[in-house]
Design an enzyme around this catalytic site. Sequence first.
Site, PDB file in Angstrom:
ATOM      1  N   ASP A  49      39.985  41.424  41.277  1.00  0.00           N
ATOM      2  CA  ASP A  49      39.010  42.469  41.786  1.00  0.00           C
ATOM      3  C   ASP A  49      38.466  42.120  43.139  1.00  0.00           C
ATOM      4  O   ASP A  49      37.570  41.186  42.919  1.00  0.00           O
ATOM      5  CB  ASP A  49      38.135  42.706  40.432  1.00  0.00           C
ATOM      6  N   TYR A  54      32.959  42.845  50.081  1.00  0.00           N
ATOM      7  CA  TYR A  54      33.139  41.359  49.807  1.00  0.00           C
ATOM      8  C   TYR A  54      33.606  40.560  50.901  1.00  0.00           C
ATOM      9  O   TYR A  54      33.514  39.566  51.027  1.00  0.00           O
ATOM     10  CB  TYR A  54      33.879  41.259  48.657  1.00  0.00           C
ATOM     11  N   LYS A  79      37.261  48.591  46.384  1.00  0.00           N
ATOM     12  CA  LYS A  79      36.146  49.417  46.105  1.00  0.00           C
ATOM     13  C   LYS A  79      35.726  50.131  47.398  1.00  0.00           C
ATOM     14  O   LYS A  79      35.745  49.207  48.335  1.00  0.00           O
ATOM     15  CB  LYS A  79      35.211  48.906  45.350  1.00  0.00           C
ATOM     16  N   HIS A 112      32.098  52.217  44.681  1.00  0.00           N
ATOM     17  CA  HIS A 112      31.494  51.002  44.297  1.00  0.00           C
ATOM     18  C   HIS A 112      30.145  51.292  43.725  1.00  0.00           C
ATOM     19  O   HIS A 112      29.787  50.589  42.468  1.00  0.00           O
ATOM     20  CB  HIS A 112      31.260  50.172  45.527  1.00  0.00           C
TER      21      HIS A 112
HETATM   22  N1  LIG Z   1      31.190  46.658  40.966  1.00  0.00           N
HETATM   23  C1  LIG Z   1      30.009  45.908  41.161  1.00  0.00           C
HETATM   24  O1  LIG Z   1      29.096  46.363  41.532  1.00  0.00           O
HETATM   25  C2  LIG Z   1      30.204  44.400  40.943  1.00  0.00           C
HETATM   26  C3  LIG Z   1      28.968  43.610  40.969  1.00  0.00           C
HETATM   27  C4  LIG Z   1      29.244  42.386  40.729  1.00  0.00           C
HETATM   28  C5  LIG Z   1      30.341  41.722  40.515  1.00  0.00           C
HETATM   29  N2  LIG Z   1      31.326  42.615  40.460  1.00  0.00           N
HETATM   30  C6  LIG Z   1      32.944  41.830  40.268  1.00  0.00           C
HETATM   31  O2  LIG Z   1      32.762  41.150  38.970  1.00  0.00           O
HETATM   32  C7  LIG Z   1      33.125  39.761  39.325  1.00  0.00           C
HETATM   33  C8  LIG Z   1      32.383  38.823  38.425  1.00  0.00           C
HETATM   34  O3  LIG Z   1      30.925  38.915  38.608  1.00  0.00           O
HETATM   35  P1  LIG Z   1      30.189  37.860  39.144  1.00  0.00           P
HETATM   36  O4  LIG Z   1      30.930  37.067  40.231  1.00  0.00           O
HETATM   37  O5  LIG Z   1      28.994  38.505  39.633  1.00  0.00           O
HETATM   38  O6  LIG Z   1      29.644  36.971  38.232  1.00  0.00           O
HETATM   39  P2  LIG Z   1      30.172  36.002  36.819  1.00  0.00           P
HETATM   40  O7  LIG Z   1      31.612  36.333  36.648  1.00  0.00           O
HETATM   41  O8  LIG Z   1      29.362  36.444  35.677  1.00  0.00           O
HETATM   42  O9  LIG Z   1      29.833  34.471  37.126  1.00  0.00           O
HETATM   43  C9  LIG Z   1      30.297  34.017  38.085  1.00  0.00           C
HETATM   44  C10 LIG Z   1      29.588  32.524  38.351  1.00  0.00           C
HETATM   45  O10 LIG Z   1      29.818  31.687  37.205  1.00  0.00           O
HETATM   46  C11 LIG Z   1      30.373  30.454  37.619  1.00  0.00           C
HETATM   47  N3  LIG Z   1      31.391  30.255  36.436  1.00  0.00           N
HETATM   48  C12 LIG Z   1      32.333  31.009  36.346  1.00  0.00           C
HETATM   49  N4  LIG Z   1      33.102  30.347  35.245  1.00  0.00           N
HETATM   50  C13 LIG Z   1      32.491  29.442  34.976  1.00  0.00           C
HETATM   51  C14 LIG Z   1      32.693  28.550  33.784  1.00  0.00           C
HETATM   52  N5  LIG Z   1      33.712  28.488  33.066  1.00  0.00           N
HETATM   53  N6  LIG Z   1      31.714  27.538  33.664  1.00  0.00           N
HETATM   54  C15 LIG Z   1      30.872  27.412  34.386  1.00  0.00           C
HETATM   55  N7  LIG Z   1      30.578  28.125  35.440  1.00  0.00           N
HETATM   56  C16 LIG Z   1      31.370  29.276  35.546  1.00  0.00           C
HETATM   57  C17 LIG Z   1      30.800  30.519  38.910  1.00  0.00           C
HETATM   58  O11 LIG Z   1      30.827  29.730  39.817  1.00  0.00           O
HETATM   59  P3  LIG Z   1      32.209  28.815  40.489  1.00  0.00           P
HETATM   60  O12 LIG Z   1      32.652  30.013  41.519  1.00  0.00           O
HETATM   61  O13 LIG Z   1      31.531  27.891  41.384  1.00  0.00           O
HETATM   62  O14 LIG Z   1      32.831  28.338  39.409  1.00  0.00           O
HETATM   63  C18 LIG Z   1      29.737  31.772  39.526  1.00  0.00           C
HETATM   64  O15 LIG Z   1      28.660  31.041  40.006  1.00  0.00           O
HETATM   65  C19 LIG Z   1      32.911  39.545  40.666  1.00  0.00           C
HETATM   66  O16 LIG Z   1      33.194  38.526  41.292  1.00  0.00           O
HETATM   67  C20 LIG Z   1      33.468  40.998  41.504  1.00  0.00           C
HETATM   68  O17 LIG Z   1      34.661  41.065  41.225  1.00  0.00           O
HETATM   69  C21 LIG Z   1      31.417  43.820  40.649  1.00  0.00           C
END
Ligand SMILES: NC(=O)c1ccc[n+]([C@@H]2O[C@H](COP(=O)([O-])OP(=O)(O)OC[C@H]3O[C@@H](n4cnc5c(N)ncnc54)[C@H](OP(=O)(O)O)[C@@H]3O)[C@@H](O)[C@H]2O)c1
Length: 279
Positions: A49, A54, A79, A112
């Site tokens: 995704d 990004y 997106k 988005h």
């Molecule tokens: N549509 C939208 O508006 C929108 C908004 C936000 C996000 N998104 C999508 O959703 C995806 C996921 O959300 P997100 O990136 O915001 O946050 P998330 O997946 O909730 O959390 C990511 C964070 O957690 C850490 N992490 C991941 N796995 C871990 C584990 N097993 N143990 C400890 N820490 C861990 C990562 O660090 P490290 O990388 O250092 O491991 C990073 O700092 C995004 O990457 C994006 O593709 C979409």
Amino acid sequence: MVKSLQDTTTLHNGVKMPWLGLGVFKVKDGKEASESVKAAIKNGYKSIDTAAIYENEEGVGQGIKESGVSREELFITSKVWNSDQGYESTLAAFETSLNKLGLDYLDLYLIHWPTPAQGKFKDTWKALEKLYKDGKVRAIGVSNFKEHHLEELIKDAEIKPMVNQVEFHPNFAQKELRTYCKEQGIQVEAWSPLKQGELLDDSTLIKIGEKYGKSPAQVIIRWDLQSGVITIPKSTKEHRIIDNADVFDFELTQEDMEEIDKLDTGKRAFADPDEMNKY
Ligand SMILES: NC(=O)c1ccc[n+]([C@@H]2O[C@H](COP(=O)([O-])OP(=O)(O)OC[C@H]3O[C@@H](n4cnc5c(N)ncnc54)[C@H](OP(=O)(O)O)[C@@H]3O)[C@@H](O)[C@H]2O)c1
């Protein structure tokens, strides 16, 4: 029950989308993006995704190419960013994303944010419908749409969105929106499932995880899947990419699910779609 990283849900147009994928928000373009994508695909992930905003679509594309896995086996989402909303500008933005990714079609393209103040999401949707009808994308959807945005969109849409990707984690479980999406046949997908790492020291999640020898992250990801929500946790670290997908050898009980459901505060941790007006 979802049994493996390759398991899919069927969207309302018949397209199969993996339940679990890799998110790449805040992943740097170039090596960081390509290495993360390669690590995920090497370990069995099929779904990635990304988004134009990004600014890592080239790195993601490089990772896809270098993974050696055939394009048809993968499920790639991008997106259209807020400043590109509108009919012609969305068509152009799609081509830019496709070129950066080095692909000739996408599996899923999303609006988005609704950015209602711009008043352009219906024109933007028309562009997504055209891309879909032209065969350039296998499924189309939205992100960050509340029920009232969806109602407005669906009123004039030829094609209903197949997916709504929204903030979803144990502290913000979007129960009403999920019920509405289910009625409409729209698959909900979680963004920031781990609340960007903030939930990983939650005592309830730690306690439940201890019963199964699983981490809070794994408990959350399992809760997503058992709640019928697609999930895309982000990590740039291979061991975490592996751990986040090691969730198919245990099942949360009804009591566990209910205990996690109780962590819902009803409060968003991130932007409110009605107020998100960053272009
Ligand atoms: N549509 C939208 O508006 C929108 C908004 C936000 C996000 N998104 C999508 O959703 C995806 C996921 O959300 P997100 O990136 O915001 O946050 P998330 O997946 O909730 O959390 C990511 C964070 O957690 C850490 N992490 C991941 N796995 C871990 C584990 N097993 N143990 C400890 N820490 C861990 C990562 O660090 P490290 O990388 O250092 O491991 C990073 O700092 C995004 O990457 C994006 O593709 C979409």
